[in-house]
Design an enzyme around this catalytic site. Sequence first.
Site, PDB file in Angstrom:
ATOM      1  N   TYR A 157      21.992  58.450  46.154  1.00 41.84           N
ATOM      2  CA  TYR A 157      21.516  57.820  47.379  1.00 41.84           C
ATOM      3  C   TYR A 157      21.163  58.866  48.436  1.00 41.84           C
ATOM      4  CZ  TYR A 157      22.596  53.165  45.686  1.00 41.84           C
ATOM      5  OH  TYR A 157      22.591  51.991  44.965  1.00 41.84           O
ATOM      6  N   GLU A 192      28.406  48.574  43.283  1.00 46.27           N
ATOM      7  CA  GLU A 192      28.269  49.325  42.029  1.00 46.27           C
ATOM      8  C   GLU A 192      29.590  49.941  41.588  1.00 46.27           C
ATOM      9  OE1 GLU A 192      24.978  51.910  42.927  1.00 46.27           O
ATOM     10  OE2 GLU A 192      23.673  50.171  43.275  1.00 46.27           O
ATOM     11  N   PRO A 206      16.898  35.765  26.857  1.00 50.80           N
ATOM     12  CA  PRO A 206      18.128  35.289  27.511  1.00 50.80           C
ATOM     13  C   PRO A 206      18.297  33.788  27.402  1.00 50.80           C
ATOM     14  CG  PRO A 206      16.472  35.866  29.152  1.00 50.80           C
ATOM     15  CD  PRO A 206      15.952  36.342  27.834  1.00 50.80           C
TER      16      PRO A 206
END
Length: 404
Positions: free
Chosen positions: A98, A140, A284
């Site tokens: 980041y 995360e 999916p």
Amino acid sequence: MLSAKSAEIVEATLPAVGGAIGDITPFFYGKMFAAHPELLRDLFNRGNQANGTQRQALAGSIAAFASALVAHPDQRPDAMLARIAHKHVSVGIGNEQYKIVHEHLFAAIVEVLGEAVTPDVAAAWDEVYWLMANALIAVEDRLRTEAAAAQGGDPDDLWRPYTVIARIQETDDVVSFLVRPADGGPVPPARPGQYVSVRATMADGARQIRQYSLSGNPDGALRFTVKRAGAGASGEPAGEVSNHLHARLKHGDVIEVSPPLGDVSLADGDGPVLLASAGIGNTPMTAMLAHLAASGSTRTVVSVHGDRDQLSHAFRAELGRLTAELANASAHVFYEQPLGAWPQERTGLVDLATVPVPAGTTAYLCGPVPFLRSVRAQLLAAGVPAADIHYEVFGPDLWLGQDA
């Protein structure tokens, strides 16, 4: 959340920054990849970089987050953040990156907008960036910890070797791989609708990563399905990893796979469900349908699928079998160029005007972006609330709607 002063500045400058994103992002990626070529080689999708879709996704996420903060300064767009976080963890993006993105993104903004980026403007957008980045880092970190606990290993390195135990040719262009942990350990749990990332070593030594939806979770294995793709109109390496897997991955080979991730998965409940897909977007949906059948669900299930023709329709037989196993299920298939006529099949694009959409339906969509936009609009017109329409898009998310 966003300070009052920054909210005022961001609201005033959002049109200028948003309008210049198309110019800012090429500078940003150029600067970042020049300083960190390993990111393009081993992390970012080279095909999406070449065709520009990753840049569109970046623009969409920044604009969506900033717009949400301006509209609701005291709220955080958690649904959007969750989607990004799952994808970041699945490809191995770490917290340290980041700072790298921040450095080169803001350098690019200054280079494009010049004197318009006053110290106050820079500070306001810096606040937006770190609000988004720190929120993503927190989500995360949690996802990595949960994944490591589920499969064992290091939260900072979730890649795990899997052995291919079966290769199944679904159609001429679609193949499914059944994989099992190479160390003999347990398969991590997966929710129907989630995906895994696969890391493959290419001919030039690059380690490219792609995400593939799980099309099923058979006993002791994961099944992911891959469609072969051609190069894009500009010659970019579209389908680079998919074609590599088609050509090279065989029974007994070992491949690096991430734990199952993804924020779009079949929710528990007893209300009606609509599963809509086009092309390879039914992967999916097949997993969701298999889960419903295996659990003996009595929910009303409406499956809708669009494809070119019967021969290109992967899981065609599985759709029929699983629908028959469910107590209250129906399947509605649309073929653009059908090879003859079959009962319950229609010609043309998916048209929900010919499909029953029960009151209280929760919808799950997957397929190309034009399909997603069309079906989402049809569902909204049919009275399905936006909050009950969930979608998964293959490739960078182009933000059909923050409430999707």
